[in-house]
Design a protein around this motif. Structure first.
Motif, short mmCIF file in Angstrom:
data_model
loop_
_atom_site.label_atom_id
_atom_site.label_comp_id
_atom_site.label_asym_id
_atom_site.label_seq_id
_atom_site.Cartn_x
_atom_site.Cartn_y
_atom_site.Cartn_z
N LEU A 188 16.08 -16.45 59.35
CA LEU A 188 16.90 -15.92 60.51
C LEU A 188 16.39 -15.91 61.77
O LEU A 188 17.19 -15.86 62.90
CB LEU A 188 17.35 -14.58 59.93
CG LEU A 188 18.04 -14.13 58.66
CD1 LEU A 188 18.05 -12.46 58.68
CD2 LEU A 188 18.99 -14.86 58.40
N GLN A 189 15.29 -16.12 62.05
CA GLN A 189 14.68 -16.16 63.47
C GLN A 189 14.77 -17.14 64.26
O GLN A 189 14.44 -18.43 63.68
CB GLN A 189 13.02 -15.50 63.20
CG GLN A 189 12.80 -14.77 62.17
CD GLN A 189 13.29 -13.13 62.27
OE1 GLN A 189 13.71 -13.01 63.33
NE2 GLN A 189 13.56 -12.51 61.32
N ASP A 190 15.18 -16.94 65.36
CA ASP A 190 15.31 -17.84 66.55
C ASP A 190 13.82 -18.16 66.50
O ASP A 190 12.52 -17.66 66.36
CB ASP A 190 15.91 -17.69 67.77
CG ASP A 190 16.49 -18.89 68.24
OD1 ASP A 190 16.33 -19.93 68.12
OD2 ASP A 190 17.35 -18.23 69.09
N THR A 191 13.52 -19.81 67.30
CA THR A 191 12.19 -20.14 67.28
C THR A 191 11.24 -19.44 67.64
O THR A 191 10.06 -19.17 67.22
CB THR A 191 12.35 -21.63 67.99
OG1 THR A 191 10.91 -22.24 67.64
CG2 THR A 191 12.24 -21.45 69.40
#
Lengths: 118, 857
Positions: free
Chosen positions: B558-561
């Motif tokens: 789910l984490q953006d970069t």
């Protein structure tokens, strides 16, 4: 370490890049296939391979994008400026004139094999 | 050879001068007559086409700002010919104009001629005014000359404290010179401001470190033996040492060519025009600062644009290209709204109260540093004019009241009291001026929305509003939302196509149902696979509620970069690491340790705007090792990314400062450590100042704390960025425990109820009931949720852990930081260029082409 194998079909060279479970579901990894950076994604139970270079920024980052869907299309959004690409065709969803290369993928015995550029 | 003008039967307009007004005239003419009906030639004396002279100072912010209004290609496309050179003579009998350029002389025949020659800077006949080191401030060429001279100068003086003089002072300051302004009148901007407004402006400018010398007449520019400027000598014999002088004492119309060909000019200069913008010769027009209308020469661009519009309409009619027109220039409002040196100044209508028996109300606020004045009709029912210094947010509305002459429905003093967030908006006419740069009113915008515009970008394109200074864009946005609702269109607040909910609704659903993973949330409330919008939003909500390790297998996708790699991605795909430096306080050992890490990994260093040290250019593979070295030196990495608390900035406070009244650094450290790691809808910043001098710029932050003799004042809802806001006072003179409890609740209430990417400022503005309501909820517990908010923050504080250390300790996450899943190679697309002694990413044109490996070898 890179393993190369010549399969029955003489046009296609296949490279084993990793085990399927090396890719966390819903994410991508980057593999080096005969000198080319290939972004390999595991999404919705399938494996996809695209060029890793984001054509809008020139940076090799697509493997680090967030995957998801737009309608029925499976996509990945580049982490830099969030341009999205169709995981199956490599087509940009923002600008139909832009696309990234796609690669043939085979999953055999839990291993991911990438073919030459399609 | 100068471009040949095709021989044609088409009527031919020649425009002398290609400044802002000349260019606007070209646009207006072309809008009314296409290239196959009217031939247009512009004569350009400067070596470049029209540029935005109003933003000339941007030239110092950026080496090549795009100030261009016109390009040669654009003109060619429009079928507009350019004659490069200077118009030297006009023969009105034969209707020809001579142009002398670098490549020789040519004669152009015209059917209609327009003077758009502008003005030149007036330099008073002061002895020594031609010395080396004396300049004027008018063209890009002038700016380049000033920039060159500034390299060998320490001090610069601007003579003239008007609009342009202050602009020039700002430019000198940006060039690093000790800067002074000399004004003959008792205060700066004498043409626009009254004594009180002028005095405030003087004080604000002096606080910026610019010397302001008023009531001074310069009698001489003194020079050294080599003829270089050394000082100004004033009438009273005093001196001001300087290396550089910029004259900005007003403008004079450029009417020499018009004079020479026998057109009527004013006694004090300016080409006489009538309401149709026609000169004493019916085939000759004049527009802009070279024109004299009704005894006035207008030195502002807006009246020039108005003249261009009138001249174009009449010219087309006179040449038989359109039907009759009644377009007339009937004088212009001299209203000005400017941001000079960062100070907002507005002046409109009868600002100085010269109407007989006019009354006025004014508000001078020494705390905010603002002054507002309204000049009213003798019976007090109408606004005749006004002045705004320090805050011009209401300029458009007040100007509108003055221009429309609408009778007031509220006591006039309420019009100049600053609004509370969420408070009642100023009552204005139904067709209020929204964009004063392009003169666009509500009705025009409403029609555009009714005509199909559905976003701000569309409104800009369709109406031109918001394309000037951009200050009205937030108003355009609100108006758009309001109109769409009125038209019965659903204003969808869904976070994206995968969830039929707003962020706030999703937050409540996740909290009430107790979901802990993405799969649960998507399964219960969503469709499809999610996307780059909803995944990080859900990740943030889960992190706020449970504060689990973000790289846990179920959270990682789910984490953006930035959250995925716990560092900040930069343009070439490398990352930057920003060690946490709470409150900006750091030991010598700490500084050395950070330097050693930067040297070891070849990183570029930059002090950030938030009192931290950015280490740029880290390869993904090196991140764990970099964190390891930082942790060994006693640091953790910091959130320089993602939607979370960034820094709590501070000044040195009572510990060191002779003015400080409380320990601001100590409090900043405490706050930063308390709220670090808190995930939120938007990034959050804070600051603590040790006294009202506000050196930590706390009021530009989401929550800012300013020390008083009795405790702490808490301000909320400020931000920097594109639309800067000052935070507003929530509570005064709090003791430290009450302060922290109040901030806890403020943050938790915001985190739970704000939309995705909604800053605290807009959240507060949209909060029904505004600041009073917020005060009620978090200070008086009117909703009975304070215990819940307190518990939520306590949970966050107790569950905080160092994510970077956790990533190091987690063997499964190490593989994620390798560049390639099947090789130890590095990304050969990352290439560096040396700049000012450090690395920077190579630009596309600097990249060394890489061999295309693949099927061929």
């Amino acid at each position: 370490m890179t393993l190369t194998l010549t399969p029955p079909s003489s046009e296609q060279t296949w490279t084993r890049v990793c085990a399927v479970h090396d890719i966390l579901p819903g994410t991508g990894v980057c593999a080096l296939v005969q000198g080319e950076q290939v972004a390999v994604f595991r999404v919705a139970g399938r494996v996809f391979a695209l060029g890793n270079r984001d054509p809008f920024t020139g940076a090799n980052v697509l493997a680090r994008g967030l995957t998801g869907s737009k309608g029925d299309t499976l996509k990945v959004a580049s982490p830099l400026l969030k341009h999205a690409f169709d995981l199956e065709t490599g087509l940009s969803l923002d600008d139909p004139a832009v696309m990234v290369p796609t690669y043939a993928v085979r999953v055999e015995g839990g291993d991911v094999w990438i073919g030459s550029r399609g | 050879m100068i471009q040949a003008i095709p021989q044609t039967q088409l009527p031919h307009v020649v425009i002398v001068g290609n400044g802002m007004v000349g260019h606007r005239l070209v646009d207006n003419l072309r809008a009314g007559a296409e290239a196959n009906t009217l031939s247009i030639t512009v004569i350009s004396e400067e070596t470049r086409l029209a540029y935005d002279r109003v933003r000339l100072s941007a030239h110092f912010d950026d080496d090549c700002p795009d100030l261009s209004l016109a390009t040669a290609d654009g003109y060619e496309e429009q079928g507009v010919h350019v004659a490069w050179g200077r118009a030297t003579a006009v023969n009105r009998d034969s209707r020809t104009v001579n142009v002398t350029g670098k490549t020789g002389e040519q004669t152009l025949a015209y059917d209609a001629l327009v003077f758009a020659t502008g003005s030149f800077p007036f330099v008073p006949p002061t002895p020594g005014r031609d010395a080396a080191g004396c300049f004027v401030y008018r063209t890009l060429g002038d700016l380049d000359a000033i920039r060159t001279a500034a390299q060998d100068a320490k001090t610069g003086v601007v003579i003239g404290g008007g609009l342009l003089g202050l602009e020039a002072a700002g430019a000198l300051r940006k060039l690093g010179l000790e800067t002074h302004v000399v004004e003959f009148a008792p205060h700066p901007m004498p043409a626009q401001l009254d004594a009180e407004g002028g005095a405030l402006l003087k004080r604000i400018i002096e606080d910026m470190g610019i010397g302001v010398h008023t009531s001074r007449a310069t009698s001489e520019v003194s020079t050294d033996d080599a003829g270089r400027v050394t000082a100004l000598v004033f009438a009273d014999g005093s001196r001001l040492e300087t290396d550089l002088v910029v004259f900005s004492a007003g403008i004079r119309p450029r009417d020499d060519l018009a004079r020479a060909c026998g057109l009527t000019v004013g006694e004090r200069g300016g080409i006489q025009i009538d309401d149709r913008c026609v000169t004493s010769d019916p085939a000759v027009y004049a527009v802009g600062e070279c024109a004299l209308h009704g005894g006035w020469v207008y030195g502002l661009v807006a009246p020039g644009y108005a003249m261009a519009k009138v001249a174009a309409a009449n010219l087309l009619a006179d040449l038989g290209l359109s039907g009759p027109t009644d377009a007339r220039f009937i004088g212009a409002d001299m209203s000005t709204k400017l941001k000079l040196l960062g100070v907002e100044v507005g002046s409109f209508g009868d600002a100085k109260g010269q109407t007989p028996d006019a009354r006025s109300v004014s508000l001078s606020d020494n705390v905010r540093g603002t002054y507002s004045k309204l000049v009213l009709s003798p019976d007090g029912t109408r606004v005749l004019g006004g002045l705004l210094v320090g805050d011009t947010a209401r300029y458009g509305d007040l100007l509108d009241l003055a221009l429309s002459g609408t009778p007031l429905t509220v006591p006039p003093e309420t019009l100049i009291v600053p609004p509370l967030p969420g408070g009642e908006a100023l009552p204005v006419s139904t067709n209020a001026l929204v964009c004063s740069c392009e003169n666009v009113r509500t009705n025009t915008l409403v029609s555009a929305i009714e005509g199909g515009c559905r976003d701000v970008a569309g409104l800009k394109k369709c109406t031109g509003a918001g394309t000037g200074c951009g200050g009205c864009v937030p108003s355009m946005h609100s108006l758009l939302q309001l109109e769409l609702r009125r038209l019965g269109e659903t204003v969808v607040n869904h976070i994206c196509e995968h969830f039929p909910h707003s962020r706030q609704e999703l937050f409540n659903l996740i909290r009430v149902k107790g979901h802990r993973t993405w799969d649960e949330v998507l399964g219960a409330h969503g469709t499809g696979l999610g996307c780059e919008t909803c995944k990080p939003a859900v990740a943030s909500i889960l992190a706020t509620l449970h504060n689990e390790y973000v790289l846990k297998a179920e959270h990682a996708p789910l984490q953006d970069t930035n959250d995925a790699f716990l560092a900040n991605i930069q343009k070439n795909g490398t990352y930057s690491v920003v060690p946490r430096v709470p409150g900006g306080e750091i030991t010598a050992e700490g500084l050395i340790a950070i330097g050693a890490v930067a040297r070891k990994y070849g990183l570029s260093c930059k002090i950030t705007g938030g009192q931290r040290i950015d280490l740029l250019g880290a390869q993904r593979d090196d991140l764990p090792a970099i964190w390891g070295d930082l942790i060994a030196a006693g640091f953790e990495s910091g959130h320089a990314y993602g939607k979370s608390l960034r820094t709590v900035k501070s000044c040195v406070g009572s510990t060191w400062c002779r003015y400080g009244v409380q320990d601001s650094t100590g409090l900043a450290v405490r706050l930063e450590l308390r709220y670090r790691g808190l995930r939120s809808p938007h990034k959050i910043k804070s600051g603590v100042s040790g006294c009202t001098r506000e050196c930590a710029e706390a009021r530009g932050k989401d929550f800012g704390v300013i020390a008083t003799e009795k405790g702490w004042n808490l301000y909320v809802g400020g931000n920097g960025g594109v639309t800067p806001r000052h935070a507003v006072l929530l509570a005064a003179d709090l003791d430290e425990e009450t302060l922290i409890r109040t901030i806890d609740r403020f943050l938790m209430f915001y985190v739970r109820t704000a939309d995705r990417l909604q800053r605290t400022s807009t959240w507060l503005e949209n909060l029904e009931g505004g600041l009073d309501y917020l005060r009620g909820v978090i200070m008086d517990d009117t909703l009975g949720i304070c215990a819940d908010l307190d518990a939520a923050m306590a949970r966050h504080v107790d569950s905080y852990f160092d994510e970077w250390a956790a990533a190091l300790a987690d063997p499964t996450s190490h593989a994620r930081f390798r560049t390639f899943v099947n090789s130890d190679a590095r990304d050969n697309g990352v290439q560096w260029v040396n700049e000012r002694g450090q690395i920077r990413p190579a630009s596309l044109h600097e990249l060394i082409p890489l061999p295309m490996a693949g099927g061929d070898d």
